[in-house]
Design a protein around this motif. Sequence first.
Motif, PDB file in Angstrom:
ATOM      1  N   CYS A   1       0.828  -1.209   0.000  1.00 42.77           N
ATOM      2  CA  CYS A   1       0.000   0.000   0.000  1.00 42.77           C
ATOM      3  C   CYS A   1       0.863   1.261   0.000  1.00 42.77           C
ATOM      4  CB  CYS A   1      -0.935   0.004   1.202  1.00 42.77           C
ATOM      5  SG  CYS A   1      -2.324  -1.110   1.031  1.00 42.77           S
ATOM      6  N   GLU A   2       1.996   1.207   0.704  1.00 42.13           N
ATOM      7  CA  GLU A   2       2.902   2.356   0.696  1.00 42.13           C
ATOM      8  C   GLU A   2       3.498   2.565  -0.690  1.00 42.13           C
ATOM      9  OE1 GLU A   2       6.947   3.970   2.873  1.00 42.13           O
ATOM     10  OE2 GLU A   2       6.021   2.120   3.563  1.00 42.13           O
ATOM     11  N   LYS A   3       3.899   1.498  -1.346  1.00 44.28           N
ATOM     12  CA  LYS A   3       4.404   1.598  -2.723  1.00 44.28           C
ATOM     13  C   LYS A   3       3.308   2.085  -3.670  1.00 44.28           C
ATOM     14  CE  LYS A   3       8.523   0.089  -1.932  1.00 44.28           C
ATOM     15  NZ  LYS A   3       9.643   0.993  -1.977  1.00 44.28           N
ATOM     16  N   LEU A   4       2.103   1.631  -3.430  1.00 42.20           N
ATOM     17  CA  LEU A   4       0.956   2.065  -4.227  1.00 42.20           C
ATOM     18  C   LEU A   4       0.705   3.557  -4.052  1.00 42.20           C
ATOM     19  CD1 LEU A   4      -1.227   0.759  -6.062  1.00 42.20           C
ATOM     20  CD2 LEU A   4      -2.658   0.636  -4.037  1.00 42.20           C
ATOM     21  N   TYR A   5       0.868   4.052  -2.835  1.00 42.64           N
ATOM     22  CA  TYR A   5       0.700   5.478  -2.569  1.00 42.64           C
ATOM     23  C   TYR A   5       1.763   6.296  -3.300  1.00 42.64           C
ATOM     24  CZ  TYR A   5       0.181   9.874  -0.089  1.00 42.64           C
ATOM     25  OH  TYR A   5       0.009  11.185   0.207  1.00 42.64           O
ATOM     26  N   ASP A   6       3.010   5.809  -3.321  1.00 41.15           N
ATOM     27  CA  ASP A   6       4.065   6.491  -4.084  1.00 41.15           C
ATOM     28  C   ASP A   6       3.721   6.543  -5.563  1.00 41.15           C
ATOM     29  OD1 ASP A   6       5.555   6.960  -1.818  1.00 41.15           O
ATOM     30  OD2 ASP A   6       6.840   5.191  -2.094  1.00 41.15           O
ATOM     31  N   GLU A   7       3.217   5.439  -6.088  1.00 45.28           N
ATOM     32  CA  GLU A   7       2.817   5.399  -7.501  1.00 45.28           C
ATOM     33  C   GLU A   7       1.660   6.362  -7.765  1.00 45.28           C
ATOM     34  OE1 GLU A   7       2.906   4.588 -11.402  1.00 45.28           O
ATOM     35  OE2 GLU A   7       4.363   3.865  -9.931  1.00 45.28           O
ATOM     36  N   TYR A   8       0.728   6.427  -6.831  1.00 45.14           N
ATOM     37  CA  TYR A   8      -0.395   7.375  -6.958  1.00 45.14           C
ATOM     38  C   TYR A   8       0.117   8.813  -7.011  1.00 45.14           C
ATOM     39  CZ  TYR A   8      -4.075  10.479  -5.396  1.00 45.14           C
ATOM     40  OH  TYR A   8      -4.931  11.536  -5.284  1.00 45.14           O
ATOM     41  N   LEU A   9       1.057   9.159  -6.146  1.00 44.56           N
ATOM     42  CA  LEU A   9       1.604  10.516  -6.147  1.00 44.56           C
ATOM     43  C   LEU A   9       2.321  10.828  -7.448  1.00 44.56           C
ATOM     44  CD1 LEU A   9       2.942  10.943  -2.501  1.00 44.56           C
ATOM     45  CD2 LEU A   9       0.900  11.934  -3.524  1.00 44.56           C
ATOM     46  N   ASN A  10       3.083   9.871  -7.983  1.00 44.60           N
ATOM     47  CA  ASN A  10       3.756  10.082  -9.272  1.00 44.60           C
ATOM     48  C   ASN A  10       2.743  10.274 -10.392  1.00 44.60           C
ATOM     49  OD1 ASN A  10       6.344   9.935  -8.230  1.00 44.60           O
ATOM     50  ND2 ASN A  10       6.458   7.724  -8.500  1.00 44.60           N
ATOM     51  N   SER A  11       1.667   9.502 -10.379  1.00 42.83           N
ATOM     52  CA  SER A  11       0.628   9.648 -11.404  1.00 42.83           C
ATOM     53  C   SER A  11      -0.088  10.988 -11.281  1.00 42.83           C
ATOM     54  CB  SER A  11      -0.394   8.515 -11.298  1.00 42.83           C
ATOM     55  OG  SER A  11       0.207   7.285 -11.505  1.00 42.83           O
ATOM     56  N   ALA A  12      -0.340  11.426 -10.059  1.00 45.24           N
ATOM     57  CA  ALA A  12      -0.998  12.717  -9.858  1.00 45.24           C
ATOM     58  C   ALA A  12      -0.104  13.864 -10.299  1.00 45.24           C
ATOM     59  CB  ALA A  12      -1.392  12.875  -8.394  1.00 45.24           C
ATOM     60  N   ILE A  13       1.180  13.780 -10.005  1.00 48.69           N
ATOM     61  CA  ILE A  13       2.116  14.817 -10.444  1.00 48.69           C
ATOM     62  C   ILE A  13       2.175  14.849 -11.966  1.00 48.69           C
ATOM     63  CG2 ILE A  13       4.564  15.423 -10.499  1.00 48.69           C
ATOM     64  CD1 ILE A  13       4.691  14.439  -7.572  1.00 48.69           C
ATOM     65  N   TYR A  14       2.217  13.684 -12.594  1.00 50.85           N
ATOM     66  CA  TYR A  14       2.237  13.627 -14.056  1.00 50.85           C
ATOM     67  C   TYR A  14       0.972  14.253 -14.643  1.00 50.85           C
ATOM     68  CZ  TYR A  14       2.619  11.812 -18.774  1.00 50.85           C
ATOM     69  OH  TYR A  14       2.680  11.704 -20.131  1.00 50.85           O
ATOM     70  N   SER A  15      -0.173  13.999 -14.033  1.00 54.05           N
ATOM     71  CA  SER A  15      -1.407  14.560 -14.578  1.00 54.05           C
ATOM     72  C   SER A  15      -1.465  16.069 -14.383  1.00 54.05           C
ATOM     73  CB  SER A  15      -2.624  13.888 -13.948  1.00 54.05           C
ATOM     74  OG  SER A  15      -2.712  14.199 -12.590  1.00 54.05           O
ATOM     75  N   TYR A  16      -0.872  16.595 -13.317  1.00 52.48           N
ATOM     76  CA  TYR A  16      -0.824  18.043 -13.145  1.00 52.48           C
ATOM     77  C   TYR A  16       0.156  18.700 -14.112  1.00 52.48           C
ATOM     78  CZ  TYR A  16      -3.895  18.536  -9.166  1.00 52.48           C
ATOM     79  OH  TYR A  16      -4.996  18.570  -8.367  1.00 52.48           O
ATOM     80  N   ARG A  17       1.166  17.955 -14.540  1.00 53.41           N
ATOM     81  CA  ARG A  17       2.112  18.512 -15.512  1.00 53.41           C
ATOM     82  C   ARG A  17       1.546  18.528 -16.928  1.00 53.41           C
ATOM     83  NH1 ARG A  17       7.432  15.267 -14.388  1.00 53.41           N
ATOM     84  NH2 ARG A  17       6.681  14.512 -16.364  1.00 53.41           N
ATOM     85  N   LEU A  18       0.445  17.831 -17.159  1.00 57.10           N
ATOM     86  CA  LEU A  18      -0.164  17.809 -18.488  1.00 57.10           C
ATOM     87  C   LEU A  18      -1.029  19.056 -18.686  1.00 57.10           C
ATOM     88  CD1 LEU A  18      -1.234  14.093 -18.898  1.00 57.10           C
ATOM     89  CD2 LEU A  18       0.597  15.279 -20.077  1.00 57.10           C
ATOM     90  N   GLN A  19      -0.402  20.186 -18.718  1.00 55.97           N
ATOM     91  CA  GLN A  19      -1.106  21.428 -18.986  1.00 55.97           C
ATOM     92  C   GLN A  19      -0.207  22.302 -19.830  1.00 55.97           C
ATOM     93  OE1 GLN A  19      -1.897  23.847 -15.607  1.00 55.97           O
ATOM     94  NE2 GLN A  19       0.029  23.384 -14.635  1.00 55.97           N
ATOM     95  N   GLY A  20      -0.808  23.222 -20.533  1.00 53.10           N
ATOM     96  CA  GLY A  20      -0.035  24.146 -21.345  1.00 53.10           C
ATOM     97  C   GLY A  20      -0.616  24.281 -22.732  1.00 53.10           C
ATOM     98  N   HIS A  21       0.103  25.019 -23.540  1.00 59.25           N
ATOM     99  CA  HIS A  21      -0.300  25.296 -24.915  1.00 59.25           C
ATOM    100  C   HIS A  21      -0.150  24.034 -25.750  1.00 59.25           C
ATOM    101  CE1 HIS A  21       0.403  27.627 -28.827  1.00 59.25           C
ATOM    102  NE2 HIS A  21      -0.880  27.502 -28.601  1.00 59.25           N
TER     103      HIS A  21
END
Length: 137
Positions: free
Chosen positions: A50-70
């Motif tokens: 579950c801890e590893k899963l939480y790390d993966e969740y945070l990486n996925s959330a950061i990636y989705s927040y970086r998907l912005q821009g022109h």
Amino acid sequence: MLTTTANYADLYLFPSKLQIATLTVAYLCVAIFLLFSSSLLILPIALIMCEKLYDEYLNSAIYSYRLQGHFRLSSAGEVYYQQQRGSVSHIRPLTRWLIIFKVEGLSHRWIIVWRDSLSERHYRHLKMFTYLYFSPR
């Protein structure tokens, strides 16, 4: 900030709240399944997973927040995104809620456009543009 002509679609993508909510629900369901399906002997292993899963969740959330821009997509398949140029190798409108672009030559290999990443009108324009120029005939 939408421009749609015969040659390109020019948009600005925002972080998708729907994508974050989907990620949260999916990872939470897997974590709950891990915790409730394990016995007391396997519980420490489930907690580590579950801890590893939480790390993966945070990486996925950061990636989705970086998907912005022109974001500019030409009818020839060229992409200009976050001051980088690339070419579309595959476009897949999976559901009415999202379109996935596989792009070569960018730091983001996958560009995921959710319905709430754009306004309703802009999303319809992008969906129609991809249908007109990139759907198999």
